[in-house]
Design an enzyme around this catalytic site. Sequence first.
Site, PDB file in Angstrom:
ATOM      1  N   HIS A 141       7.332  -4.145   5.520  1.00 25.20           N
ATOM      2  CA  HIS A 141       7.818  -3.031   6.381  1.00 25.20           C
ATOM      3  C   HIS A 141       9.292  -3.191   6.706  1.00 25.20           C
ATOM      4  O   HIS A 141       9.800  -2.456   7.225  1.00 25.20           O
ATOM      5  CB  HIS A 141       7.156  -3.385   7.792  1.00 25.20           C
ATOM      6  CG  HIS A 141       5.588  -3.075   7.576  1.00 25.20           C
ATOM      7  ND1 HIS A 141       5.029  -2.020   7.882  1.00 25.20           N
ATOM      8  CD2 HIS A 141       4.603  -3.708   6.992  1.00 25.20           C
ATOM      9  CE1 HIS A 141       3.583  -1.768   7.571  1.00 25.20           C
ATOM     10  NE2 HIS A 141       3.314  -3.166   7.213  1.00 25.20           N
ATOM     11  N   SER A 201       0.658  -1.152   0.000  1.00 29.95           N
ATOM     12  CA  SER A 201       0.019  -0.058   0.022  1.00 29.95           C
ATOM     13  C   SER A 201       0.879   1.093  -0.027  1.00 29.95           C
ATOM     14  O   SER A 201       0.584   2.266  -0.739  1.00 29.95           O
ATOM     15  CB  SER A 201      -0.870  -0.086   1.132  1.00 29.95           C
ATOM     16  OG  SER A 201      -1.628  -1.004   1.132  1.00 29.95           O
TER      17      SER A 201
END
Length: 514
Positions: A125, A64
């Site tokens: 991440h 995202s």
Amino acid sequence: MSSNKKPMVLVILDGYGHREEQQDNAILNAKTPVMDRLWQQQPHQLIAASGLDVGLPDGQMGNSEVGHVNLGAGRIVYQDLTRLDKEIKEGDFFANPTLTAAVDKAVQAGKAVHIMGLLSPGGVHSHEDHILAMIELASQRGAKAVYLHAFLDGRDTPPRSAEASLQRFSDAFAKLGTGRIASLIGRYYAMDRDNRWDRVQLAYDLLTQAKGDYVTDNAVGALQAAYERGENDEFVKPTVLQAAGEAKAELHDGDALIFMNFRADRARQIVRSFVNADFDGFPRAKIINFGDFVMLTEYAADIKAPCAYPPASLSNTFGEWLMKHDKTQLRISETEKYAHVTFFFNGGVEEPFTGEDRVLINSPKVATYDLQPEMSAAELTDKLLAAIASGKYDAIICNYPNGDMVGHTGVYDAAVKAVETLDNCIAQVVEAVKAVDGQLLITADHGNAEQMRDPATGQAHTAHTSLPVPLIYIGKPASAVNGGKLSDIAPTMLALMGMEIPQEMTGKPLFIVE
């Protein structure tokens, strides 16, 4: 201000990828009469949303943050993952002045070097290769007490896949002859981004006080025990690793703490609990006066801590270009994706541009979104319809999180319900845009819900995919230009709005109005 603008609306269906096979495909198997009709009747194409096309390593699934940066920038933006891989490969990482200074300061003072981060090969991440490089850097510079606080994934990786990573790092520490894995906790707690401070407090207390639900002497054994309790990687309860005769490896004043996540949105809360003097998310039983607290990348402009890799600034993103041309714009989403349509879409700029309004809809307070797959889509749609009808905005950027957030749970039936909810919302948005003679682009930032089971392992597939995503145009008669990617969306919108495209945008318009 003009009150009859015909808006250019971009709807981003988060996690809504395209896959031809029906097996375990919550998008293809859901009842989606509206999207089916639009795909048949409107100009459309599939566009790339992963790998080299979005500035990630070849074959790397999209995500995202990366998706929205590319969508808003109108050019391929090379991501932190790619940048860090290159730095490590070429050796520059090991001379990074911020990282080396933090380690050297701790070593000279006889203090420990603590490293925390998502221990995962997921690359969304963090990447465990970067964590390993950091451990090696600390060891090379003479650190003897090197402690790894491992956040476990199971979300951007299969739900029970952490054993290989834990074994790899146990072996690496043994080979270096210094340091160890000091604690384990699932990312559900350590990496919350929705102000559920009770979760973050568990991670904070684990690191600052070595306070956990379980104490054991072996990382892989601790993981197996968690599985036996029914906890997948993401949900592993706070676990202290401490062998007989070993001191606890909690944080002490003067220690260095280096956070090796490179993505900001799930890093901010725990970092603020460590470094903000006025932090009030939960009562801190022990406040650490660090030698250095280092962020790998900048998580937020207001976090006062050294940053090893500051962001490269992007000029003339979609939002900035609209501001320079006195256009009005709205960004709207739920809590879960609000940062994406604002901070990330604006190329890492926190403050709204002049003429940019923002609407935040609270995501429902449920443990996992399979329990409420509709999320807050109804309220989000109501606010979006009002904005379209208001005539206030030249451009509106909206993100529906359902496909991604429910896709991440791995619960197939819930994902189907999420997709069907979206179809109903899209029906209303299409009518609203037509009613004001506006234009609408529907796309996604990456895939997820189209692959709900991993065919290789048979486990639930909770991660993103590297599949293409749909792009549909509703507005003027137009034809599609094939071969697109996410970075073509901003130039496409500007062209459809009749605006010049800034030279910084290297993307191309994907629809030619006839």
